[in-house]
Design a protein around this motif. Structure first.
Motif, mmCIF file in Angstrom:
data_model
loop_
_atom_site.group_PDB
_atom_site.id
_atom_site.type_symbol
_atom_site.label_atom_id
_atom_site.label_comp_id
_atom_site.label_asym_id
_atom_site.label_seq_id
_atom_site.Cartn_x
_atom_site.Cartn_y
_atom_site.Cartn_z
ATOM 1 N N ARG A 86 3.612 -21.998 -12.270
ATOM 2 C CA ARG A 86 4.404 -22.397 -11.103
ATOM 3 C C ARG A 86 4.640 -21.172 -10.230
ATOM 4 N N ARG A 87 4.165 -21.246 -9.008
ATOM 5 C CA ARG A 87 4.339 -20.153 -8.050
ATOM 6 C C ARG A 87 5.468 -20.500 -7.085
ATOM 7 N N THR A 88 6.445 -19.611 -6.977
ATOM 8 C CA THR A 88 7.523 -19.801 -6.018
ATOM 9 C C THR A 88 7.786 -18.496 -5.277
ATOM 10 N N THR A 89 8.394 -18.614 -4.112
ATOM 11 C CA THR A 89 8.810 -17.446 -3.344
ATOM 12 C C THR A 89 10.238 -17.671 -2.856
ATOM 13 N N ASP A 90 10.901 -16.563 -2.536
ATOM 14 C CA ASP A 90 12.266 -16.656 -2.028
ATOM 15 C C ASP A 90 12.330 -16.416 -0.523
ATOM 16 N N GLY A 91 11.165 -16.345 0.114
ATOM 17 C CA GLY A 91 11.121 -16.144 1.555
ATOM 18 C C GLY A 91 11.202 -14.696 1.986
ATOM 19 N N ARG A 92 11.230 -13.756 1.050
ATOM 20 C CA ARG A 92 11.325 -12.344 1.388
ATOM 21 C C ARG A 92 9.975 -11.658 1.157
ATOM 22 N N PRO A 93 9.645 -10.664 1.983
ATOM 23 C CA PRO A 93 8.363 -9.967 1.833
ATOM 24 C C PRO A 93 8.220 -9.334 0.451
ATOM 25 N N GLN A 94 6.990 -9.314 -0.054
ATOM 26 C CA GLN A 94 6.602 -8.663 -1.301
ATOM 27 C C GLN A 94 7.070 -9.414 -2.549
ATOM 28 N N HIS A 95 7.654 -10.581 -2.379
ATOM 29 C CA HIS A 95 8.229 -11.306 -3.504
ATOM 30 C C HIS A 95 7.393 -12.526 -3.873
ATOM 31 N N MET A 96 7.171 -12.693 -5.157
ATOM 32 C CA MET A 96 6.525 -13.885 -5.692
ATOM 33 C C MET A 96 6.935 -14.030 -7.157
ATOM 34 N N ILE A 136 0.859 -1.177 0.000
ATOM 35 C CA ILE A 136 0.000 0.000 0.000
ATOM 36 C C ILE A 136 0.898 1.230 0.000
ATOM 37 N N ALA A 137 0.616 2.173 -0.879
ATOM 38 C CA ALA A 137 1.453 3.363 -1.016
ATOM 39 C C ALA A 137 1.534 4.105 0.311
ATOM 40 N N GLY A 138 2.722 4.566 0.646
ATOM 41 C CA GLY A 138 2.919 5.326 1.872
ATOM 42 C C GLY A 138 3.358 4.501 3.055
ATOM 43 N N THR A 139 3.286 3.171 2.948
ATOM 44 C CA THR A 139 3.697 2.338 4.074
ATOM 45 C C THR A 139 5.211 2.230 4.193
ATOM 46 N N GLU A 140 5.897 2.476 3.084
ATOM 47 C CA GLU A 140 7.363 2.469 3.062
ATOM 48 C C GLU A 140 7.951 1.162 3.579
ATOM 49 N N GLU A 141 7.308 0.065 3.215
ATOM 50 C CA GLU A 141 7.882 -1.233 3.564
ATOM 51 C C GLU A 141 9.197 -1.415 2.827
ATOM 52 N N GLU A 142 10.173 -1.974 3.500
ATOM 53 C CA GLU A 142 11.492 -2.149 2.901
ATOM 54 C C GLU A 142 11.423 -3.131 1.734
ATOM 55 N N THR A 143 12.210 -2.842 0.705
ATOM 56 C CA THR A 143 12.259 -3.715 -0.462
ATOM 57 C C THR A 143 13.640 -4.343 -0.556
ATOM 58 N N SER A 144 13.732 -5.412 -1.314
ATOM 59 C CA SER A 144 15.006 -6.111 -1.466
ATOM 60 C C SER A 144 15.052 -6.777 -2.826
ATOM 61 N N LEU A 145 16.246 -7.205 -3.221
ATOM 62 C CA LEU A 145 16.416 -7.906 -4.484
ATOM 63 C C LEU A 145 15.824 -9.307 -4.394
#
Length: 304
Positions: free
Chosen positions: A284-294, A164-173
Protein backbone atom coordinates in the motif's frame (compact mmCIF):
# COMPACT_ATOMS: atom_id res chain seq x y z
CA UNK A 1 17.28 16.89 16.37
CA UNK A 2 16.61 14.02 18.74
CA UNK A 3 13.70 15.70 20.50
CA UNK A 4 11.98 16.19 17.13
CA UNK A 5 12.50 12.58 16.11
CA UNK A 6 11.24 11.31 19.47
CA UNK A 7 8.15 13.50 19.15
CA UNK A 8 7.56 12.00 15.70
CA UNK A 9 7.72 8.47 17.10
CA UNK A 10 5.35 9.37 19.94
CA UNK A 11 2.88 10.93 17.52
CA UNK A 12 3.01 7.79 15.40
CA UNK A 13 2.16 5.61 18.38
CA UNK A 14 -0.41 8.12 19.67
CA UNK A 15 1.45 8.25 22.93
CA UNK A 16 0.80 11.19 25.24
CA UNK A 17 3.78 13.45 25.84
CA UNK A 18 5.80 12.61 28.87
CA UNK A 19 5.13 14.79 31.89
CA UNK A 20 7.80 17.17 32.96
CA UNK A 21 9.37 16.46 36.30
CA UNK A 22 8.30 18.64 39.21
CA UNK A 23 10.58 21.48 40.04
CA UNK A 24 13.11 20.55 42.67
CA UNK A 25 14.34 22.70 45.50
CA UNK A 26 16.89 25.39 44.51
CA UNK A 27 20.44 24.05 44.48
CA UNK A 28 22.98 25.10 47.07
CA UNK A 29 25.15 28.13 46.23
CA UNK A 30 27.84 27.32 43.67
CA UNK A 31 31.37 27.43 45.05
CA UNK A 32 34.24 28.81 42.97
CA UNK A 33 36.69 26.07 42.02
CA UNK A 34 38.17 27.95 39.07
CA UNK A 35 41.61 28.12 40.67
CA UNK A 36 41.78 24.41 41.48
CA UNK A 37 43.90 22.20 39.18
CA UNK A 38 42.04 19.96 36.69
CA UNK A 39 42.03 16.25 37.44
CA UNK A 40 42.16 13.59 34.74
CA UNK A 41 38.39 13.11 35.06
CA UNK A 42 37.85 16.88 34.59
CA UNK A 43 39.93 16.81 31.42
CA UNK A 44 37.97 13.83 30.13
CA UNK A 45 34.73 15.68 30.85
CA UNK A 46 35.93 18.70 28.89
CA UNK A 47 36.93 16.48 25.96
CA UNK A 48 33.53 14.79 26.05
CA UNK A 49 31.70 18.11 26.05
CA UNK A 50 33.71 19.33 23.07
CA UNK A 51 33.10 16.03 21.24
CA UNK A 52 29.36 16.14 21.92
CA UNK A 53 29.16 19.72 20.68
CA UNK A 54 30.98 18.83 17.44
CA UNK A 55 28.78 15.77 16.99
CA UNK A 56 25.56 17.78 17.39
CA UNK A 57 26.83 20.44 15.01
CA UNK A 58 27.67 17.91 12.30
CA UNK A 59 24.31 16.16 12.72
CA UNK A 60 22.44 19.46 12.45
CA UNK A 61 24.42 20.65 9.44
CA UNK A 62 24.25 17.35 7.51
CA UNK A 63 20.86 16.06 8.66
CA UNK A 64 22.53 12.88 9.91
CA UNK A 65 24.22 11.97 6.63
CA UNK A 66 27.78 13.16 7.30
CA UNK A 67 29.31 12.70 10.74
CA UNK A 68 32.98 12.16 11.61
CA UNK A 69 33.37 8.44 12.51
CA UNK A 70 35.40 9.46 15.55
CA UNK A 71 32.43 11.43 16.91
CA UNK A 72 29.63 8.87 16.62
CA UNK A 73 30.32 7.62 20.15
CA UNK A 74 28.89 10.90 21.42
CA UNK A 75 25.39 10.28 20.07
CA UNK A 76 22.87 7.74 18.77
CA UNK A 77 24.03 7.60 15.17
CA UNK A 78 25.83 4.41 14.18
CA UNK A 79 27.94 3.77 11.08
CA UNK A 80 26.38 1.07 8.94
CA UNK A 81 27.37 0.91 5.26
CA UNK A 82 26.22 -1.27 2.38
CA UNK A 83 23.95 -4.19 3.36
CA UNK A 84 20.79 -5.86 2.00
CA UNK A 85 18.53 -3.44 3.87
CA UNK A 86 20.42 -0.25 2.93
CA UNK A 87 20.53 -1.32 -0.71
CA UNK A 88 16.79 -1.99 -0.78
CA UNK A 89 15.92 1.18 1.13
CA UNK A 90 18.13 3.17 -1.26
CA UNK A 91 15.96 1.93 -4.11
CA UNK A 92 12.82 2.92 -2.19
CA UNK A 93 14.20 6.45 -1.70
CA UNK A 94 15.04 6.72 -5.40
CA UNK A 95 11.56 5.48 -6.29
CA UNK A 96 10.01 8.21 -4.15
CA UNK A 97 12.12 10.84 -5.93
CA UNK A 98 11.38 9.44 -9.40
CA UNK A 99 7.67 9.24 -8.59
CA UNK A 100 7.58 12.90 -7.51
CA UNK A 101 9.89 14.33 -10.18
CA UNK A 102 9.06 12.13 -13.16
CA UNK A 103 12.72 11.08 -13.45
CA UNK A 104 14.34 7.66 -13.83
CA UNK A 105 17.38 7.67 -11.54
CA UNK A 106 18.78 4.15 -11.25
CA UNK A 107 20.56 2.73 -8.22
CA UNK A 108 24.26 1.92 -8.52
CA UNK A 109 25.83 1.56 -5.06
CA UNK A 110 25.63 2.60 -1.41
CA UNK A 111 28.46 5.01 -0.59
CA UNK A 112 27.80 5.23 3.15
CA UNK A 113 24.97 4.85 5.62
CA UNK A 114 24.19 5.77 9.21
CA UNK A 115 21.43 4.44 11.41
CA UNK A 116 19.75 5.91 14.44
CA UNK A 117 17.43 4.20 16.89
CA UNK A 118 14.91 6.52 18.52
CA UNK A 119 11.89 4.29 19.27
CA UNK A 120 12.29 2.94 15.72
CA UNK A 121 15.17 2.66 13.27
CA UNK A 122 15.95 5.48 10.83
CA UNK A 123 18.47 5.11 7.99
CA UNK A 124 20.50 7.99 6.53
CA UNK A 125 21.88 6.69 3.25
CA UNK A 126 24.19 8.35 0.74
CA UNK A 127 24.23 6.47 -2.55
CA UNK A 128 25.33 6.74 -6.13
CA UNK A 129 22.73 6.67 -8.90
CA UNK A 130 22.79 6.91 -12.67
CA UNK A 131 20.82 9.59 -14.48
CA UNK A 132 20.25 7.95 -17.90
CA UNK A 133 18.93 11.18 -19.40
CA UNK A 134 22.26 12.92 -18.76
CA UNK A 135 24.35 9.73 -18.81
CA UNK A 136 25.91 10.90 -15.56
CA UNK A 137 26.32 9.66 -12.00
CA UNK A 138 24.69 11.64 -9.20
CA UNK A 139 25.10 11.50 -5.45
CA UNK A 140 21.75 10.95 -3.77
CA UNK A 141 20.57 11.10 -0.17
CA UNK A 142 17.61 9.34 1.35
CA UNK A 143 16.37 8.95 4.90
CA UNK A 144 14.07 5.97 5.37
CA UNK A 145 12.18 5.29 8.57
CA UNK A 146 11.57 1.64 9.43
CA UNK A 147 8.41 2.62 11.27
CA UNK A 148 5.92 0.99 13.60
CA UNK A 149 3.59 -1.46 11.90
CA UNK A 150 -0.19 -1.27 12.06
CA UNK A 151 -3.15 -2.97 10.38
CA UNK A 152 -1.32 -6.32 10.55
CA UNK A 153 1.28 -5.43 7.94
CA UNK A 154 4.77 -6.94 8.31
CA UNK A 155 6.77 -3.85 7.30
CA UNK A 156 6.21 -0.12 6.97
CA UNK A 157 8.79 2.11 5.32
CA UNK A 158 8.48 5.89 5.25
CA UNK A 159 10.82 8.12 3.27
CA UNK A 160 11.52 11.40 5.04
CA UNK A 161 14.30 12.60 2.72
CA UNK A 162 14.76 11.78 -0.99
CA UNK A 163 16.92 14.31 -2.81
CA UNK A 164 20.03 14.81 -4.89
CA UNK A 165 22.85 15.68 -2.49
CA UNK A 166 23.63 19.38 -2.33
CA UNK A 167 20.19 20.59 -3.37
CA UNK A 168 19.29 21.35 0.25
CA UNK A 169 15.60 20.78 -0.29
CA UNK A 170 13.69 21.46 2.90
CA UNK A 171 12.63 18.44 4.93
CA UNK A 172 9.70 17.99 7.27
CA UNK A 173 8.15 15.46 9.62
CA UNK A 174 5.82 12.80 8.28
CA UNK A 175 2.23 13.98 8.73
CA UNK A 176 0.09 10.95 9.51
CA UNK A 177 -3.01 13.19 9.51
CA UNK A 178 -2.29 14.07 5.88
CA UNK A 179 -2.97 10.51 4.69
CA UNK A 180 -6.45 9.55 3.48
CA UNK A 181 -8.03 7.69 6.40
CA UNK A 182 -9.43 5.12 3.96
CA UNK A 183 -5.93 3.69 3.56
CA UNK A 184 -5.22 3.55 7.30
CA UNK A 185 -8.17 1.46 8.41
CA UNK A 186 -7.97 -1.56 6.09
CA UNK A 187 -6.55 -4.79 7.49
CA UNK A 188 -3.44 -5.64 5.46
CA UNK A 189 -3.94 -9.38 6.05
CA UNK A 190 -7.06 -9.40 3.82
CA UNK A 191 -6.27 -10.59 0.30
CA UNK A 192 -8.04 -9.39 -2.82
CA UNK A 193 -11.67 -10.49 -2.91
CA UNK A 194 -12.71 -12.79 -5.75
CA UNK A 195 -15.35 -10.37 -7.07
CA UNK A 196 -13.20 -7.24 -6.72
CA UNK A 197 -13.12 -6.56 -10.46
CA UNK A 198 -16.88 -7.11 -10.92
CA UNK A 199 -18.39 -5.97 -7.63
CA UNK A 200 -19.88 -2.65 -6.57
CA UNK A 201 -16.42 -1.06 -6.18
CA UNK A 202 -15.08 -2.35 -9.50
CA UNK A 203 -14.24 1.17 -10.74
CA UNK A 204 -11.63 1.42 -7.98
CA UNK A 205 -9.69 -1.53 -9.43
CA UNK A 206 -7.46 -2.03 -12.43
CA UNK A 207 -5.71 -5.23 -13.54
CA UNK A 208 -2.22 -4.35 -14.71
CA UNK A 209 -1.23 -5.33 -18.25
CA UNK A 210 2.14 -6.69 -19.32
CA UNK A 211 2.86 -3.44 -21.14
CA UNK A 212 2.29 -1.60 -17.84
CA UNK A 213 4.95 -3.76 -16.20
CA UNK A 214 7.47 -2.83 -18.89
CA UNK A 215 6.78 0.87 -18.41
CA UNK A 216 6.66 0.76 -14.60
CA UNK A 217 9.60 -1.36 -13.45
CA UNK A 218 9.18 -0.10 -9.88
CA UNK A 219 6.47 -2.76 -9.46
CA UNK A 220 9.27 -5.32 -9.35
CA UNK A 221 10.78 -3.26 -6.54
CA UNK A 222 7.47 -3.56 -4.68
CA UNK A 223 7.64 -7.33 -5.04
CA UNK A 224 11.20 -7.25 -3.70
CA UNK A 225 10.12 -5.14 -0.72
CA UNK A 226 7.25 -7.55 -0.05
CA UNK A 227 9.61 -10.53 -0.10
CA UNK A 228 12.08 -8.69 2.16
CA UNK A 229 9.29 -8.07 4.69
CA UNK A 230 8.90 -11.84 4.93
CA UNK A 231 12.55 -12.93 4.88
CA UNK A 232 14.72 -9.88 5.80
CA UNK A 233 17.76 -11.46 4.11
CA UNK A 234 19.91 -10.98 1.03
CA UNK A 235 17.44 -11.72 -1.77
CA UNK A 236 19.90 -11.95 -4.66
CA UNK A 237 19.33 -15.71 -4.99
CA UNK A 238 15.57 -15.16 -5.35
CA UNK A 239 15.65 -12.33 -7.90
CA UNK A 240 14.48 -11.40 -10.42
CA UNK A 241 10.89 -12.39 -9.76
CA UNK A 242 8.39 -13.35 -12.42
CA UNK A 243 5.26 -11.23 -12.12
CA UNK A 244 2.11 -13.29 -12.57
CA UNK A 245 -0.67 -10.84 -11.81
CA UNK A 246 -1.04 -7.35 -10.35
CA UNK A 247 -4.27 -5.61 -9.41
CA UNK A 248 -4.25 -2.03 -8.15
CA UNK A 249 -6.96 -0.34 -6.12
CA UNK A 250 -7.35 3.40 -5.59
CA UNK A 251 -10.17 5.81 -4.81
CA UNK A 252 -8.57 8.55 -6.91
CA UNK A 253 -10.71 9.52 -9.90
CA UNK A 254 -8.35 8.82 -12.79
CA UNK A 255 -8.32 6.79 -16.00
CA UNK A 256 -7.87 3.03 -15.39
CA UNK A 257 -4.28 2.82 -16.67
CA UNK A 258 -3.36 5.91 -14.61
CA UNK A 259 -4.34 4.22 -11.36
CA UNK A 260 -0.74 3.00 -11.21
CA UNK A 261 0.33 6.63 -10.77
CA UNK A 262 -2.07 7.34 -7.90
CA UNK A 263 -0.44 8.79 -4.81
CA UNK A 264 -2.61 6.54 -2.65
CA UNK A 265 -3.10 3.01 -3.91
CA UNK A 266 -2.96 -0.64 -2.88
CA UNK A 267 -1.21 -3.24 -5.06
CA UNK A 268 -2.11 -6.93 -4.92
CA UNK A 269 0.75 -8.89 -6.50
CA UNK A 270 1.18 -12.56 -7.44
CA UNK A 271 4.79 -13.38 -8.33
CA UNK A 272 7.25 -16.26 -8.46
CA UNK A 273 10.83 -16.11 -7.22
CA UNK A 274 13.82 -17.37 -9.17
CA UNK A 275 13.86 -20.38 -6.83
CA UNK A 276 10.28 -21.25 -7.72
CA UNK A 277 8.35 -20.04 -4.67
CA UNK A 278 4.86 -18.71 -5.43
CA UNK A 279 4.26 -15.52 -3.45
CA UNK A 280 1.50 -13.04 -2.80
CA UNK A 281 2.27 -9.51 -1.69
CA UNK A 282 0.24 -6.48 -0.72
CA UNK A 283 1.95 -3.10 -0.97
CA UNK A 284 0.00 0.00 0.00
CA UNK A 285 1.51 3.28 -1.15
CA UNK A 286 0.39 6.47 0.57
CA UNK A 287 1.63 10.04 0.77
CA UNK A 288 0.97 12.89 3.17
CA UNK A 289 1.13 15.59 0.51
CA UNK A 290 4.61 16.78 1.51
CA UNK A 291 7.70 16.66 -0.74
CA UNK A 292 10.09 13.70 -0.38
CA UNK A 293 7.53 11.67 1.57
CA UNK A 294 6.13 8.25 0.73
CA UNK A 295 4.92 5.36 2.86
CA UNK A 296 4.91 1.68 1.84
CA UNK A 297 2.90 -0.71 3.99
CA UNK A 298 3.75 -4.30 3.17
CA UNK A 299 2.45 -7.83 3.71
CA UNK A 300 3.69 -11.05 2.06
CA UNK A 301 2.78 -14.73 1.93
CA UNK A 302 4.88 -17.58 0.48
CA UNK A 303 2.38 -20.13 -0.80
CA UNK A 304 4.83 -22.81 -1.94
Amino acid sequence: MYDVMLDEANLWLNEPPKRKRKLEAPPAPIEDYSSAPLSDSDEDTEIDLVGKAKYRQQVMESGGFDVDPLLVRYGKLRLYGSAPDTILFSKVGLHCYNFDKGTNLQFRTVKKANTEFVSFLTYYITLEAMDPLKNALVTFQTSVWDAATKNKESLRLITKVSRIAGTEEETSLWDSDGVDEFYNKDDMSQWLEDDALTGSDKLQYYEVKKSDLRDNEWMYLYAEVALFSKCAIDLSAYLPVEMKRVVVRTREDVEPSMKLKSHNATFYMNFKTRRGQDCRGIVRRTTDGRPQHMSLQVKCWIDK
